[in-house]
Design a protein around this motif. Structure first.
Motif, short mmCIF file in Angstrom:
data_model
loop_
_atom_site.label_atom_id
_atom_site.label_comp_id
_atom_site.label_asym_id
_atom_site.label_seq_id
_atom_site.Cartn_x
_atom_site.Cartn_y
_atom_site.Cartn_z
N GLU A 175 0.82 -1.21 0.00
CA GLU A 175 0.00 0.00 0.00
C GLU A 175 0.86 1.26 0.00
O GLU A 175 0.63 2.19 -0.79
N GLU A 176 1.85 1.31 0.87
CA GLU A 176 2.59 2.54 1.11
C GLU A 176 3.72 2.76 0.11
O GLU A 176 3.91 3.86 -0.39
N ARG A 177 4.49 1.71 -0.18
CA ARG A 177 5.64 1.88 -1.07
C ARG A 177 5.24 1.76 -2.54
O ARG A 177 5.74 2.50 -3.38
N PHE A 178 4.35 0.84 -2.83
CA PHE A 178 3.98 0.59 -4.23
C PHE A 178 2.67 1.27 -4.63
O PHE A 178 2.30 1.27 -5.80
N GLY A 179 1.97 1.84 -3.67
CA GLY A 179 0.75 2.58 -3.98
C GLY A 179 -0.39 1.73 -4.49
O GLY A 179 -1.25 2.23 -5.24
N LEU A 180 -0.44 0.45 -4.10
CA LEU A 180 -1.51 -0.44 -4.56
C LEU A 180 -2.70 -0.31 -3.61
O LEU A 180 -2.65 -0.72 -2.46
N LYS A 181 -3.78 0.27 -4.11
CA LYS A 181 -4.94 0.57 -3.27
C LYS A 181 -5.81 -0.66 -3.02
O LYS A 181 -6.36 -0.82 -1.94
N ARG A 182 -5.97 -1.48 -4.05
CA ARG A 182 -6.74 -2.71 -3.87
C ARG A 182 -6.09 -3.84 -4.63
O ARG A 182 -5.84 -3.73 -5.83
N VAL A 183 -5.80 -4.93 -3.92
CA VAL A 183 -5.24 -6.11 -4.57
C VAL A 183 -6.04 -7.33 -4.11
O VAL A 183 -6.73 -7.29 -3.09
N VAL A 184 -5.96 -8.38 -4.90
CA VAL A 184 -6.46 -9.68 -4.47
C VAL A 184 -5.25 -10.48 -4.03
O VAL A 184 -4.38 -10.81 -4.84
N PHE A 185 -5.18 -10.73 -2.75
CA PHE A 185 -4.03 -11.40 -2.14
C PHE A 185 -4.21 -12.90 -2.28
O PHE A 185 -5.23 -13.46 -1.84
N VAL A 186 -3.24 -13.56 -2.90
CA VAL A 186 -3.30 -15.02 -3.08
C VAL A 186 -2.24 -15.64 -2.18
O VAL A 186 -1.04 -15.38 -2.37
N GLY A 187 -2.67 -16.43 -1.22
CA GLY A 187 -1.73 -17.00 -0.26
C GLY A 187 -2.10 -18.41 0.12
O GLY A 187 -3.23 -18.87 -0.09
#
Length: 425
Positions: free
Chosen positions: A112-124
């Motif tokens: 969020e903070e370094r790459f500026g990605l506001k919404r992701v689908v986290f695959v884990g």
């Protein structure tokens, strides 16, 4: 090749300079990859591995924990890798005794903070799933596709048992298509216990074959030990009930014996048998895995496809460890350890770029195979006499020439040798 101590110390000092710029280097590389390859930054794949120390390791991050290297007695660190569209965009180093799930919030904040990605689908994978992590993803507007641990929740077993509807066959992957008889993967969505949560039960024939063989082998080992215990008791070598119980517990503690067998000791007679509950559950588990998400438009087949892509992260770890020599680590300060891992991560990025180039050139080679082929190209110093030498580069094999063309290397002039005493950087 032997390296002078002065030169080695010089190289190590460059590690300090590299680590200082880690955050900005990774971000700059991410922007370049995003623009060059139109990365789909809405899907983020994350997984963890460990790498161990020879020696004590730095006290700050070197610690004993769950070892993926089969070295439980060696201190280790955890390495978390973040992939987008098959490209590694970031990595994280954690203390070796940190729980997998505890690393997820740090990774999300960094995205969020370094790459500026506001919404992701986290695959884990299943080690990442806790109620806290899922609440954190929801609170920050992220989605998720995660595997559920089969044995940590009775709810997961209930989901597997409820998969009585029609199965949907998933498309066969490239590796499976090459086999004479392609193993199938089937999936169906089942009713979830929570509003908005979707659950998919998948059945893999390949996984079932592997797990069944593993279970049969384990059962044979446990059965052999139980038969020996039975014989000892029958011969009068063991009579006290508490000692019989302790001995049976020790046997069942190995090879997951408690999952398969139960026992009784009545009137001096010891019996063992397939456990009426646990054994049936183990058979039901074989080949099954459960995927959970809250993405409303995701199909069952796509859920399986995306979850399977986590295996790409595992392949990355194999390359990091075995090809790029991430392990073992000999550094004894935290900064040098992190820099060592950063160098390996950068080398892996080059490894991945080579693989993409080979694929674009339609060369049926992995990057590891290509690098092995390139070993036929060597720099040779020829002694001409009178204290003079000439440096040249061998032509290599035809396959090596094809690899060079694929990755765009045309300049084969030999490098200029360093002057005596010069440090090569």
């Amino acid at each position: 090749m032997r390296v002078a101590l002065r030169q080695l110390k010089g190289w190590y000092r460059t590690l300090d300079q590299l680590l200082e710029r880690k955050a900005e280097i990774e971000y700059a590389l991410f922007l370049t990859l995003r623009d060059l390859f139109s990365l789909k930054v809405d899907l983020v794949f994350y997984d963890l591995t460990s790498t161990y120390f020879e020696g004590r390791g730095p006290p700050g991050i070197g610690a004993n924990g769950h070892s993926r290297d089969g070295k439980p007695r060696n201190p280790q660190v955890l390495v978390g890798l973040v992939l987008v569209d098959g490209w590694p965009i970031a990595h994280h180093v954690f203390a070796g005794n940190r729980r997998d799930a505890k690393t997820v919030p740090d990774v999300l904040r960094d995205l969020e903070e370094r790459f500026g990605l506001k919404r992701v689908v986290f695959v884990g994978d299943r080690g990442m799933v806790t109620s806290h992590n899922l609440d954190d993803l929801r609170a920050h507007g992220h989605g998720y596709i995660v595997g559920r641990n089969r044995r940590r929740s009775g709810e997961v077993f209930d989901y597997i048992q409820s998969a009585t509807g029609p199965w949907i066959q998933c498309p066969v992957g490239m590796t499976a298509r090459e086999k004479a008889s392609s193993p199938k993967t089937l999936v169906q969505e089942v009713l979830s216990n929570q509003p908005g949560v979707r659950v998919f039960v998948a059945h893999s024939e390949e996984r079932q074959t592997f797990e069944r063989a593993h279970r049969i082998k384990a059962m044979e080992r446990v059965r052999a030990r139980l038969e020996k215990l039975q014989s000892r008791i029958a011969n009068g070598q063991l009579k006290a009930a508490e000692k019989v119980g302790a001995a049976a517990a020790r046997v069942l503690a190995r090879n997951h014996g408690h999952r398969y067998y139960g026992w009784s000791y009545e009137e001096g007679v010891f019996r063992f048998f397939e456990h009426p509950v646990h054994f049936a559950r183990e058979q039901a588990y074989e080949g099954k895995y459960v995927i959970q998400t809250e993405e409303p438009d995701l199909s069952a087949v796509d859920a399986v496809r995306l979850y399977k892509e986590l295996s790409e992260v595992e392949r990355c770890f194999a390359n990091l460890k075995d090809v790029i020599d991430l392990r073992p680590v000999y550094h004894q300060t935290e900064d040098r350890v992190e820099a060592h891992i950063f160098v390996a991560a950068l080398a892996f990025l080059i490894h991945r770029a080579i693989e993409k180039k080979l694929k674009a050139a339609r060369l049926d080679l992995s990057a590891t195979e290509a690098l092995s082929i390139l070993k036929s190209i060597r720099v040779v110093d020829i002694d001409l006499g009178n204290g003079t030498t000439k440096r040249s580069v061998t032509a290599g094999t035809q396959r090596a020439a094809a690899v060079l063309r694929a990755i765009g290397i045309t300049d084969r002039d030999p490098p200029i040798p360093p002057t005596p005493g010069e440090t090569v950087m």
